[in-house]
Design a protein around this motif. Structure first.
Motif, PDB file in Angstrom:
ATOM      1  N   GLN A  11       0.823  -1.199   0.000  1.00 48.04           N
ATOM      2  CA  GLN A  11       0.000   0.000   0.000  1.00 48.04           C
ATOM      3  C   GLN A  11       0.865   1.260   0.000  1.00 48.04           C
ATOM      4  OE1 GLN A  11      -2.433   0.456   3.456  1.00 48.04           O
ATOM      5  NE2 GLN A  11      -3.368   2.299   2.702  1.00 48.04           N
ATOM      6  N   ARG A  12       2.099   1.165   0.535  1.00 46.98           N
ATOM      7  CA  ARG A  12       2.931   2.344   0.671  1.00 46.98           C
ATOM      8  C   ARG A  12       3.668   2.712  -0.606  1.00 46.98           C
ATOM      9  NH1 ARG A  12       7.055   2.112   5.494  1.00 46.98           N
ATOM     10  NH2 ARG A  12       8.702   2.090   3.975  1.00 46.98           N
ATOM     11  N   LYS A  13       3.849   1.778  -1.534  1.00 48.70           N
ATOM     12  CA  LYS A  13       4.679   2.036  -2.708  1.00 48.70           C
ATOM     13  C   LYS A  13       4.026   3.060  -3.629  1.00 48.70           C
ATOM     14  CE  LYS A  13       7.515  -1.947  -2.737  1.00 48.70           C
ATOM     15  NZ  LYS A  13       8.535  -2.549  -3.493  1.00 48.70           N
ATOM     16  N   ARG A  14       4.800   4.087  -3.953  1.00 49.37           N
ATOM     17  CA  ARG A  14       4.395   5.126  -4.889  1.00 49.37           C
ATOM     18  C   ARG A  14       5.615   5.493  -5.716  1.00 49.37           C
ATOM     19  NH1 ARG A  14       0.196   9.003  -2.197  1.00 49.37           N
ATOM     20  NH2 ARG A  14      -0.548   7.756  -0.495  1.00 49.37           N
ATOM     21  N   SER A  15       5.410   6.132  -6.817  1.00 44.13           N
ATOM     22  CA  SER A  15       6.554   6.594  -7.597  1.00 44.13           C
ATOM     23  C   SER A  15       7.075   7.884  -6.987  1.00 44.13           C
ATOM     24  CB  SER A  15       6.142   6.831  -9.053  1.00 44.13           C
ATOM     25  OG  SER A  15       5.371   8.007  -9.148  1.00 44.13           O
ATOM     26  N   SER A  16       8.311   8.245  -7.335  1.00 42.66           N
ATOM     27  CA  SER A  16       8.889   9.472  -6.783  1.00 42.66           C
ATOM     28  C   SER A  16       8.117  10.708  -7.249  1.00 42.66           C
ATOM     29  CB  SER A  16      10.366   9.588  -7.151  1.00 42.66           C
ATOM     30  OG  SER A  16      10.513   9.669  -8.549  1.00 42.66           O
ATOM     31  N   LYS A  17       7.389  10.606  -8.350  1.00 42.51           N
ATOM     32  CA  LYS A  17       6.591  11.735  -8.819  1.00 42.51           C
ATOM     33  C   LYS A  17       5.261  11.826  -8.088  1.00 42.51           C
ATOM     34  CE  LYS A  17       8.591  11.754 -13.397  1.00 42.51           C
ATOM     35  NZ  LYS A  17       8.401  11.530 -14.816  1.00 42.51           N
ATOM     36  N   ASN A  18       4.895  10.744  -7.390  1.00 42.13           N
ATOM     37  CA  ASN A  18       3.586  10.673  -6.753  1.00 42.13           C
ATOM     38  C   ASN A  18       3.735  10.396  -5.257  1.00 42.13           C
ATOM     39  OD1 ASN A  18       0.811  10.602  -6.504  1.00 42.13           O
ATOM     40  ND2 ASN A  18       0.675   8.442  -7.032  1.00 42.13           N
ATOM     41  N   THR A  19       4.574  11.157  -4.578  1.00 42.17           N
ATOM     42  CA  THR A  19       4.738  10.972  -3.138  1.00 42.17           C
ATOM     43  C   THR A  19       3.604  11.676  -2.407  1.00 42.17           C
ATOM     44  OG1 THR A  19       6.130  12.917  -2.973  1.00 42.17           O
ATOM     45  CG2 THR A  19       7.253  10.804  -3.267  1.00 42.17           C
ATOM     46  N   ARG A  20       3.324  11.193  -1.222  1.00 40.54           N
ATOM     47  CA  ARG A  20       2.262  11.824  -0.424  1.00 40.54           C
ATOM     48  C   ARG A  20       2.726  13.212   0.032  1.00 40.54           C
ATOM     49  NH1 ARG A  20       1.762   7.289   3.703  1.00 40.54           N
ATOM     50  NH2 ARG A  20       2.822   6.261   2.038  1.00 40.54           N
ATOM     51  N   PRO A  21       1.806  14.133   0.235  1.00 38.28           N
ATOM     52  CA  PRO A  21       2.192  15.474   0.682  1.00 38.28           C
ATOM     53  C   PRO A  21       2.695  15.462   2.126  1.00 38.28           C
ATOM     54  CG  PRO A  21      -0.194  15.289   0.556  1.00 38.28           C
ATOM     55  CD  PRO A  21       0.383  14.012   0.011  1.00 38.28           C
ATOM     56  N   VAL A  22       3.589  16.397   2.413  1.00 39.92           N
ATOM     57  CA  VAL A  22       4.083  16.615   3.772  1.00 39.92           C
ATOM     58  C   VAL A  22       3.597  17.994   4.186  1.00 39.92           C
ATOM     59  CG1 VAL A  22       6.102  16.787   5.266  1.00 39.92           C
ATOM     60  CG2 VAL A  22       6.111  15.166   3.345  1.00 39.92           C
ATOM     61  N   LEU A  23       2.836  18.044   5.282  1.00 39.73           N
ATOM     62  CA  LEU A  23       2.242  19.295   5.762  1.00 39.73           C
ATOM     63  C   LEU A  23       2.814  19.622   7.134  1.00 39.73           C
ATOM     64  CD1 LEU A  23      -1.448  18.465   4.792  1.00 39.73           C
ATOM     65  CD2 LEU A  23       0.228  19.739   3.445  1.00 39.73           C
ATOM     66  N   ILE A  24       2.942  20.905   7.441  1.00 43.31           N
ATOM     67  CA  ILE A  24       3.528  21.341   8.704  1.00 43.31           C
ATOM     68  C   ILE A  24       2.629  22.358   9.385  1.00 43.31           C
ATOM     69  CG2 ILE A  24       4.926  23.109   7.534  1.00 43.31           C
ATOM     70  CD1 ILE A  24       7.140  22.532   9.658  1.00 43.31           C
ATOM     71  N   SER A  25       2.544  22.266  10.719  1.00 47.31           N
ATOM     72  CA  SER A  25       1.847  23.284  11.511  1.00 47.31           C
ATOM     73  C   SER A  25       2.825  23.793  12.565  1.00 47.31           C
ATOM     74  CB  SER A  25       0.588  22.730  12.175  1.00 47.31           C
ATOM     75  OG  SER A  25       0.917  21.815  13.209  1.00 47.31           O
TER      76      SER A  25
END
Length: 130
Positions: free
Chosen positions: A1-15
């Motif tokens: 489930q975790r595998k994605r391409s380097s162009k399709n990484t999940r977003p990283v958000l910061i607060s």
């Protein structure tokens, strides 16, 4: 489930702990080379979440810290935040300056949470005391 391409990484958000009304914003991970490389490895299941959390707090500290003589910089500490459905880690990195009767401490802290569709850097705080 975790595998994605380097162009399709999940977003990283910061607060930010000191400005909670702003909520989460884009961390712009591609501007942080070490984090970007770590995220790509994480998405390919070649890096554990805890190791990526350490890379993230190290990068945040390096971004905000102004090094100089007499600073002793510690290795980042990352430990699991229990009680969460998804992997979550408390993270901190410290530096101390203890020279000629002057003591100061710089610190970066955050909770880094790995959700299926995004990574959250919660309540990031950087401060210098002393």
């Amino acid at each position: 489930q975790r595998k994605r391409s380097s162009k399709n990484t999940r977003p990283v958000l910061i607060s930010c702990k000191y400005n909670p009304s702003r909520g989460f914003s884009d961390f712009q991970v591609k501007k942080h080379k070490k984090v970007w490389q770590g995220l790509v490895q994480y998405e390919k299941s070649k890096l554990e979440a805890k190791a990526l959390a350490q890379i993230i707090i190290e990068e945040l500290f390096e971004r905000d810290f102004w090094p100089g003589k007499h600073w002793e910089i510690d290795t980042a500490r990352v430990w699991e935040n229990t009680g969460s459905e998804h992997p979550a880690f408390n993270a901190e990195k410290l530096a101390t300056w203890d020279w000629k009767d002057i003591y100061s401490e710089a610190s970066a802290t955050a909770v880094i949470r790995f959700l299926p569709d995004r990574i959250l850097i919660e309540n990031y705080a950087y401060y210098v005391a002393g």
